[in-house]
Design a protein around this motif. Structure first.
Motif, PDB file in Angstrom:
ATOM      1  N   MET A   1       7.044  -5.927  19.367  1.00 44.32           N
ATOM      2  CA  MET A   1       7.484  -6.522  20.606  1.00 44.32           C
ATOM      3  C   MET A   1       6.991  -5.658  21.755  1.00 44.32           C
ATOM      4  SD  MET A   1      11.405  -7.317  21.917  1.00 44.32           S
ATOM      5  CE  MET A   1      11.781  -8.171  20.430  1.00 44.32           C
ATOM      6  N   LYS A   2       6.493  -6.281  22.810  1.00 47.34           N
ATOM      7  CA  LYS A   2       6.069  -5.530  23.995  1.00 47.34           C
ATOM      8  C   LYS A   2       7.234  -5.459  24.974  1.00 47.34           C
ATOM      9  CE  LYS A   2       2.833  -5.262  27.841  1.00 47.34           C
ATOM     10  NZ  LYS A   2       1.706  -5.881  28.541  1.00 47.34           N
ATOM     11  N   ILE A   3       7.604  -4.235  25.328  1.00 49.26           N
ATOM     12  CA  ILE A   3       8.730  -3.979  26.221  1.00 49.26           C
ATOM     13  C   ILE A   3       8.235  -3.122  27.382  1.00 49.26           C
ATOM     14  CG2 ILE A   3      11.035  -2.983  26.441  1.00 49.26           C
ATOM     15  CD1 ILE A   3      11.275  -3.369  23.351  1.00 49.26           C
ATOM     16  N   LEU A  23      10.894   2.961  17.029  1.00 50.40           N
ATOM     17  CA  LEU A  23      11.245   1.746  16.292  1.00 50.40           C
ATOM     18  C   LEU A  23      10.047   0.823  16.105  1.00 50.40           C
ATOM     19  CD1 LEU A  23      14.715   1.009  17.946  1.00 50.40           C
ATOM     20  CD2 LEU A  23      14.289   1.796  15.601  1.00 50.40           C
ATOM     21  N   GLY A  24       8.879   1.221  16.612  1.00 48.66           N
ATOM     22  CA  GLY A  24       7.661   0.471  16.389  1.00 48.66           C
ATOM     23  C   GLY A  24       7.277  -0.515  17.471  1.00 48.66           C
ATOM     24  N   HIS A  25       7.979  -0.512  18.594  1.00 51.35           N
ATOM     25  CA  HIS A  25       7.652  -1.433  19.689  1.00 51.35           C
ATOM     26  C   HIS A  25       6.507  -0.874  20.538  1.00 51.35           C
ATOM     27  CE1 HIS A  25      11.116  -3.910  18.838  1.00 51.35           C
ATOM     28  NE2 HIS A  25      11.862  -2.821  18.795  1.00 51.35           N
ATOM     29  N   THR A  26       5.791  -1.779  21.168  1.00 54.27           N
ATOM     30  CA  THR A  26       4.799  -1.402  22.162  1.00 54.27           C
ATOM     31  C   THR A  26       5.548  -1.264  23.475  1.00 54.27           C
ATOM     32  OG1 THR A  26       3.090  -2.647  21.018  1.00 54.27           O
ATOM     33  CG2 THR A  26       2.698  -2.126  23.349  1.00 54.27           C
ATOM     34  N   VAL A  27       5.550  -0.077  24.047  1.00 56.21           N
ATOM     35  CA  VAL A  27       6.352   0.186  25.241  1.00 56.21           C
ATOM     36  C   VAL A  27       5.456   0.677  26.375  1.00 56.21           C
ATOM     37  CG1 VAL A  27       8.299   1.464  26.205  1.00 56.21           C
ATOM     38  CG2 VAL A  27       8.338   0.774  23.805  1.00 56.21           C
ATOM     39  N   ALA A  51       4.447  -9.445  28.027  1.00 63.22           N
ATOM     40  CA  ALA A  51       5.671  -8.690  27.728  1.00 63.22           C
ATOM     41  C   ALA A  51       6.760  -9.638  27.240  1.00 63.22           C
ATOM     42  CB  ALA A  51       6.154  -7.933  28.955  1.00 63.22           C
ATOM     43  N   ASP A  52       7.522  -9.181  26.277  1.00 64.06           N
ATOM     44  CA  ASP A  52       8.651  -9.939  25.767  1.00 64.06           C
ATOM     45  C   ASP A  52       9.927  -9.625  26.539  1.00 64.06           C
ATOM     46  OD1 ASP A  52       7.424 -11.218  23.310  1.00 64.06           O
ATOM     47  OD2 ASP A  52       6.984  -9.101  22.940  1.00 64.06           O
ATOM     48  N   VAL A  53      10.091  -8.340  26.877  1.00 64.51           N
ATOM     49  CA  VAL A  53      11.321  -7.861  27.504  1.00 64.51           C
ATOM     50  C   VAL A  53      10.963  -6.879  28.617  1.00 64.51           C
ATOM     51  CG1 VAL A  53      13.468  -6.558  27.120  1.00 64.51           C
ATOM     52  CG2 VAL A  53      12.609  -8.077  25.333  1.00 64.51           C
ATOM     53  N   VAL A  54      11.742  -6.940  29.692  1.00 67.59           N
ATOM     54  CA  VAL A  54      11.675  -5.929  30.743  1.00 67.59           C
ATOM     55  C   VAL A  54      13.035  -5.264  30.812  1.00 67.59           C
ATOM     56  CG1 VAL A  54      11.468  -5.497  33.213  1.00 67.59           C
ATOM     57  CG2 VAL A  54       9.882  -7.062  32.091  1.00 67.59           C
ATOM     58  N   VAL A  55      13.042  -3.943  30.788  1.00 63.55           N
ATOM     59  CA  VAL A  55      14.267  -3.167  30.954  1.00 63.55           C
ATOM     60  C   VAL A  55      14.160  -2.477  32.304  1.00 63.55           C
ATOM     61  CG1 VAL A  55      15.725  -1.319  30.045  1.00 63.55           C
ATOM     62  CG2 VAL A  55      14.453  -2.811  28.469  1.00 63.55           C
ATOM     63  N   VAL A  88       8.032 -13.649  30.850  1.00 63.07           N
ATOM     64  CA  VAL A  88       8.858 -12.680  30.121  1.00 63.07           C
ATOM     65  C   VAL A  88      10.099 -13.398  29.579  1.00 63.07           C
ATOM     66  CG1 VAL A  88      10.251 -10.577  30.367  1.00 63.07           C
ATOM     67  CG2 VAL A  88       7.996 -10.720  31.447  1.00 63.07           C
ATOM     68  N   LYS A  89      10.477 -13.051  28.366  1.00 66.61           N
ATOM     69  CA  LYS A  89      11.562 -13.763  27.681  1.00 66.61           C
ATOM     70  C   LYS A  89      12.966 -13.231  27.971  1.00 66.61           C
ATOM     71  CE  LYS A  89       8.424 -14.817  23.883  1.00 66.61           C
ATOM     72  NZ  LYS A  89       7.292 -13.998  24.300  1.00 66.61           N
ATOM     73  N   HIS A  90      13.084 -11.953  28.336  1.00 70.03           N
ATOM     74  CA  HIS A  90      14.432 -11.395  28.540  1.00 70.03           C
ATOM     75  C   HIS A  90      14.377 -10.225  29.522  1.00 70.03           C
ATOM     76  CE1 HIS A  90      18.597 -11.476  27.044  1.00 70.03           C
ATOM     77  NE2 HIS A  90      18.607 -10.194  27.362  1.00 70.03           N
ATOM     78  N   HIS A  91      15.411 -10.129  30.343  1.00 72.27           N
ATOM     79  CA  HIS A  91      15.535  -9.079  31.357  1.00 72.27           C
ATOM     80  C   HIS A  91      16.804  -8.282  31.078  1.00 72.27           C
ATOM     81  CE1 HIS A  91      14.969  -7.467  35.494  1.00 72.27           C
ATOM     82  NE2 HIS A  91      16.271  -7.338  35.449  1.00 72.27           N
ATOM     83  N   VAL A  92      16.686  -6.964  31.092  1.00 76.04           N
ATOM     84  CA  VAL A  92      17.833  -6.074  30.869  1.00 76.04           C
ATOM     85  C   VAL A  92      17.932  -5.138  32.066  1.00 76.04           C
ATOM     86  CG1 VAL A  92      18.840  -4.299  29.370  1.00 76.04           C
ATOM     87  CG2 VAL A  92      17.448  -6.137  28.367  1.00 76.04           C
ATOM     88  N   ILE A  93      19.144  -4.963  32.589  1.00 77.35           N
ATOM     89  CA  ILE A  93      19.341  -3.944  33.620  1.00 77.35           C
ATOM     90  C   ILE A  93      20.472  -3.010  33.207  1.00 77.35           C
ATOM     91  CG2 ILE A  93      18.514  -5.300  35.570  1.00 77.35           C
ATOM     92  CD1 ILE A  93      21.469  -5.631  36.435  1.00 77.35           C
ATOM     93  N   LEU A  94      20.369  -1.804  33.700  1.00 78.55           N
ATOM     94  CA  LEU A  94      21.434  -0.825  33.546  1.00 78.55           C
ATOM     95  C   LEU A  94      22.244  -0.836  34.827  1.00 78.55           C
ATOM     96  CD1 LEU A  94      22.811   1.493  32.005  1.00 78.55           C
ATOM     97  CD2 LEU A  94      21.141   3.039  33.059  1.00 78.55           C
ATOM     98  N   SER A  95      23.545  -1.051  34.679  1.00 75.95           N
ATOM     99  CA  SER A  95      24.427  -1.042  35.839  1.00 75.95           C
ATOM    100  C   SER A  95      25.604  -0.110  35.558  1.00 75.95           C
ATOM    101  CB  SER A  95      24.886  -2.472  36.155  1.00 75.95           C
ATOM    102  OG  SER A  95      25.482  -2.505  37.446  1.00 75.95           O
ATOM    103  N   ILE A  96      26.654  -0.282  36.316  1.00 75.96           N
ATOM    104  CA  ILE A  96      27.794   0.634  36.253  1.00 75.96           C
ATOM    105  C   ILE A  96      29.076  -0.178  36.068  1.00 75.96           C
ATOM    106  CG2 ILE A  96      29.084   2.414  37.508  1.00 75.96           C
ATOM    107  CD1 ILE A  96      26.446   2.875  39.125  1.00 75.96           C
TER     108      ILE A  96
END
Length: 137
Positions: A1-3, A23-27, A51-55, A88-96
């Motif tokens: 997976m490309k992240i 874990l073997g992902h392309t980052v 890209a599959d996922v953006v963090v 892109v298939k999924h978006h992840v954010i870090l919040s509080i």
């Protein structure tokens, strides 16, 4: 997976990048130093291609109300727009934890704005809410 990790060379981002690679992902570790600037948009389109996922681990350089809000609005819009264009298939954010309870603080209000941008984007997303943490320099 490309992240693609926005903020991928920072304290948290470098650790996330390393773990995902193990874990073997392309980052792709996105930061201005790697030619990916989410604030200006420079390099985003190319980085997000296939890209599959953006963090999104980006962080405002200022905790002051105006600059923090401007940062998260601009970065959020730039990333989400580039994601839509790239499929892109999924978006992840870090919040509080508790951003919605502490909107009297400019930085927390800025993080809430970031969350709201993601929620209204129409893209599948995950919001990871952490408690505040501190580290020793």
């Amino acid at each position: 997976m490309k992240i693609v990790i926005i903020g991928g060379t920072g304290l948290i981002g470098s650790n996330v990048t390393n773990k995902l690679r193990q874990l073997g992902h392309t980052v792709i570790a996105g930061s201005p130093s790697t030619g990916i600037n989410a604030l200006t948009g420079e390099g985003l389109s190319d980085a997000l291609e296939n890209a599959d996922v953006v963090v999104d681990l980006s962080n405002s350089p200022s905790f002051e109300d105006g600059p923090a809000i401007q940062f998260f609005q601009t970065v959020g819009r730039n990333i989400l727009s580039a994601e839509r264009n790239a499929g892109v298939k999924h978006h992840v954010i870090l919040s509080i934890v508790g951003t919605h309870l502490m909107e009297g603080m400019g930085y927390m209000r800025a993080k809430k704005i970031q969350e709201d941008l993601v929620k209204s984007s129409g893209l599948p997303y995950t919001i990871v809410r952490s408690t505040l943490f501190f580290w020793k320099f």
